[in-house]
Design a protein around this motif. Structure first.
Motif, PDB file in Angstrom:
ATOM      1  N   GLY A  90       0.825  -1.203   0.000  1.00  0.00           N
ATOM      2  CA  GLY A  90       0.000   0.000   0.000  1.00  0.00           C
ATOM      3  C   GLY A  90       0.857   1.250   0.000  1.00  0.00           C
ATOM      4  N   GLU A  91       0.351   2.291  -0.643  1.00  0.00           N
ATOM      5  CA  GLU A  91       1.083   3.559  -0.730  1.00  0.00           C
ATOM      6  C   GLU A  91       0.098   4.709  -0.593  1.00  0.00           C
ATOM      7  N   ASP A  92       0.431   5.670   0.249  1.00  0.00           N
ATOM      8  CA  ASP A  92      -0.406   6.850   0.467  1.00  0.00           C
ATOM      9  C   ASP A  92       0.467   8.085   0.290  1.00  0.00           C
ATOM     10  N   THR A  93       0.098   8.958  -0.655  1.00  0.00           N
ATOM     11  CA  THR A  93       0.842  10.197  -0.911  1.00  0.00           C
ATOM     12  C   THR A  93      -0.062  11.368  -0.589  1.00  0.00           C
ATOM     13  N   ARG A  94       0.426  12.292   0.246  1.00  0.00           N
ATOM     14  CA  ARG A  94      -0.325  13.502   0.616  1.00  0.00           C
ATOM     15  C   ARG A  94       0.395  14.723   0.059  1.00  0.00           C
ATOM     16  N   PHE A  95      -0.330  15.518  -0.744  1.00  0.00           N
ATOM     17  CA  PHE A  95       0.225  16.746  -1.308  1.00  0.00           C
ATOM     18  C   PHE A  95      -0.082  17.881  -0.344  1.00  0.00           C
ATOM     19  N   LEU A  96       0.954  18.570   0.109  1.00  0.00           N
ATOM     20  CA  LEU A  96       0.812  19.529   1.196  1.00  0.00           C
ATOM     21  C   LEU A  96       0.372  20.921   0.761  1.00  0.00           C
ATOM     22  N   ALA A  97       0.573  21.297  -0.515  1.00  0.00           N
ATOM     23  CA  ALA A  97       0.252  22.658  -0.940  1.00  0.00           C
ATOM     24  C   ALA A  97      -0.557  22.697  -2.227  1.00  0.00           C
ATOM     25  N   SER A  98      -1.223  21.625  -2.575  1.00  0.00           N
ATOM     26  CA  SER A  98      -2.006  21.597  -3.815  1.00  0.00           C
ATOM     27  C   SER A  98      -3.470  21.874  -3.518  1.00  0.00           C
ATOM     28  N   GLU A  99      -4.062  22.755  -4.331  1.00  0.00           N
ATOM     29  CA  GLU A  99      -5.495  23.018  -4.219  1.00  0.00           C
ATOM     30  C   GLU A  99      -6.298  22.120  -5.149  1.00  0.00           C
ATOM     31  N   VAL A 100      -5.619  21.402  -6.045  1.00  0.00           N
ATOM     32  CA  VAL A 100      -6.282  20.573  -7.037  1.00  0.00           C
ATOM     33  C   VAL A 100      -6.362  19.117  -6.590  1.00  0.00           C
ATOM     34  N   VAL A 101      -5.244  18.567  -6.138  1.00  0.00           N
ATOM     35  CA  VAL A 101      -5.161  17.166  -5.734  1.00  0.00           C
ATOM     36  C   VAL A 101      -4.609  17.116  -4.318  1.00  0.00           C
ATOM     37  N   ASP A 102      -5.340  16.488  -3.402  1.00  0.00           N
ATOM     38  CA  ASP A 102      -4.854  16.429  -2.022  1.00  0.00           C
ATOM     39  C   ASP A 102      -4.120  15.121  -1.700  1.00  0.00           C
ATOM     40  N   LYS A 103      -4.478  14.008  -2.408  1.00  0.00           N
ATOM     41  CA  LYS A 103      -3.836  12.724  -2.091  1.00  0.00           C
ATOM     42  C   LYS A 103      -3.920  11.784  -3.283  1.00  0.00           C
ATOM     43  N   GLU A 104      -3.049  10.784  -3.259  1.00  0.00           N
ATOM     44  CA  GLU A 104      -3.095   9.661  -4.182  1.00  0.00           C
ATOM     45  C   GLU A 104      -2.843   8.404  -3.369  1.00  0.00           C
ATOM     46  N   ARG A 105      -3.558   7.332  -3.723  1.00  0.00           N
ATOM     47  CA  ARG A 105      -3.408   6.066  -2.992  1.00  0.00           C
ATOM     48  C   ARG A 105      -3.390   4.898  -3.966  1.00  0.00           C
ATOM     49  N   ASN A 106      -2.585   3.902  -3.649  1.00  0.00           N
ATOM     50  CA  ASN A 106      -2.529   2.656  -4.415  1.00  0.00           C
ATOM     51  C   ASN A 106      -2.402   1.501  -3.433  1.00  0.00           C
ATOM     52  N   ALA A 107      -3.014   0.390  -3.762  1.00  0.00           N
ATOM     53  CA  ALA A 107      -2.887  -0.821  -2.942  1.00  0.00           C
ATOM     54  C   ALA A 107      -2.923  -2.038  -3.864  1.00  0.00           C
ATOM     55  N   LEU A 108      -2.176  -3.054  -3.499  1.00  0.00           N
ATOM     56  CA  LEU A 108      -2.113  -4.283  -4.275  1.00  0.00           C
ATOM     57  C   LEU A 108      -2.102  -5.463  -3.321  1.00  0.00           C
ATOM     58  N   ALA A 109      -2.911  -6.465  -3.627  1.00  0.00           N
ATOM     59  CA  ALA A 109      -2.914  -7.712  -2.852  1.00  0.00           C
ATOM     60  C   ALA A 109      -2.873  -8.875  -3.834  1.00  0.00           C
ATOM     61  N   HIS A 110      -1.978  -9.810  -3.608  1.00  0.00           N
ATOM     62  CA  HIS A 110      -1.850 -10.990  -4.461  1.00  0.00           C
ATOM     63  C   HIS A 110      -1.716 -12.209  -3.554  1.00  0.00           C
ATOM     64  N   VAL A 111      -2.536 -13.223  -3.793  1.00  0.00           N
ATOM     65  CA  VAL A 111      -2.519 -14.456  -3.009  1.00  0.00           C
ATOM     66  C   VAL A 111      -2.485 -15.629  -3.985  1.00  0.00           C
ATOM     67  N   GLN A 112      -1.608 -16.608  -3.709  1.00  0.00           N
ATOM     68  CA  GLN A 112      -1.512 -17.772  -4.590  1.00  0.00           C
ATOM     69  C   GLN A 112      -1.331 -19.044  -3.776  1.00  0.00           C
ATOM     70  N   LEU A 113      -2.071 -20.062  -4.187  1.00  0.00           N
ATOM     71  CA  LEU A 113      -1.970 -21.397  -3.613  1.00  0.00           C
ATOM     72  C   LEU A 113      -1.617 -22.341  -4.748  1.00  0.00           C
ATOM     73  N   LYS A 114      -0.555 -23.129  -4.557  1.00  0.00           N
ATOM     74  CA  LYS A 114      -0.096 -24.038  -5.606  1.00  0.00           C
ATOM     75  C   LYS A 114       0.050 -25.437  -5.027  1.00  0.00           C
ATOM     76  N   LYS A 115      -0.406 -26.417  -5.792  1.00  0.00           N
ATOM     77  CA  LYS A 115      -0.324 -27.814  -5.372  1.00  0.00           C
ATOM     78  C   LYS A 115       0.366 -28.617  -6.475  1.00  0.00           C
ATOM     79  N   THR A 116       1.417 -29.336  -6.109  1.00  0.00           N
ATOM     80  CA  THR A 116       2.085 -30.248  -7.028  1.00  0.00           C
ATOM     81  C   THR A 116       1.527 -31.634  -6.759  1.00  0.00           C
ATOM     82  N   TRP A 117       0.823 -32.187  -7.761  1.00  0.00           N
ATOM     83  CA  TRP A 117       0.150 -33.467  -7.590  1.00  0.00           C
ATOM     84  C   TRP A 117       1.084 -34.637  -7.853  1.00  0.00           C
TER      85      TRP A 117
END
Length: 184
Positions: free
Chosen positions: A60-87
């Protein structure tokens, strides 16, 4: 020798600061702002015992712009889960899920006929199921159907996407392989 734990976890936290010279990606009236960014990552994995593997990655990433009147923040998050079985020596299967969240200013000029910059908030959900078969020593083929859902804020359209992917590859040296894939 010490015994290895079946499960392991890695945590990473970062903070940084900087200056972005065009927060709104405007071609006409660029405005800059100092920012503060906080990031966190977590990795969880299970050693492959009795043919069963598990791994998960969260970021996860959170960016806060301290002096912008147009954009105050940007956020991104990523989750990846994997289950693998060798038969067996020849067959393995995996199930993976992925989630991606994005809330940031994006230049959509290539998608629209006119220069367009938009604050985009999106959620992407994806599921992949794969079956792999080894043959002729180091060669393998894999079939991987995928289903993805993309949700956007207005005026962008939500959509579903899905289809099969087939790959053929060859294992080389230590933990490396070369593959050719086709995805519909």
């Amino acid at each position: 020798l010490p015994t290895l734990s079946l499960w392991d976890t890695v945590f990473t936290l970062q903070s940084s600061a900087g200056y972005k010279d065009n927060v709104s990606l405007s071609a006409v009236r660029p405005s800059g702002s100092p920012f503060v960014r906080n990031q966190a990552e977590v990795i969880v994995f299970r050693l492959p015992v009795e043919g069963l593997e598990f791994n998960a990655f969260l970021s996860g990433e959170d960016t806060r712009f301290l002096a912008s009147e147009v954009v105050d923040k940007e956020r991104n998050a990523l989750a990846h889960v994997q289950l693998k079985k060798t038969w067996s020596e020849q067959w393995s299967a995996s199930l993976a899920g992925q989630y991606f969240y994005q809330n940031q200013v994006v230049d959509l000029s290539t998608s629209f006929a006119t220069p367009t910059v938009l604050g985009v908030e999106s959620h992407t959900y994806s599921v992949r199921l794969a079956a792999r078969r080894r043959f002729a020593g180091r060669w393998w083929w894999e079939l991987e159907p995928t289903l993805t859902r993309q949700d956007f804020n207005s005026p962008l359209d939500d959509y579903w996407e899905g289809g099969p992917k087939i790959s053929v590859g060859r294992e080389h040296g230590h933990k490396s392989e070369l593959a050719v894939s086709y995805e519909l």
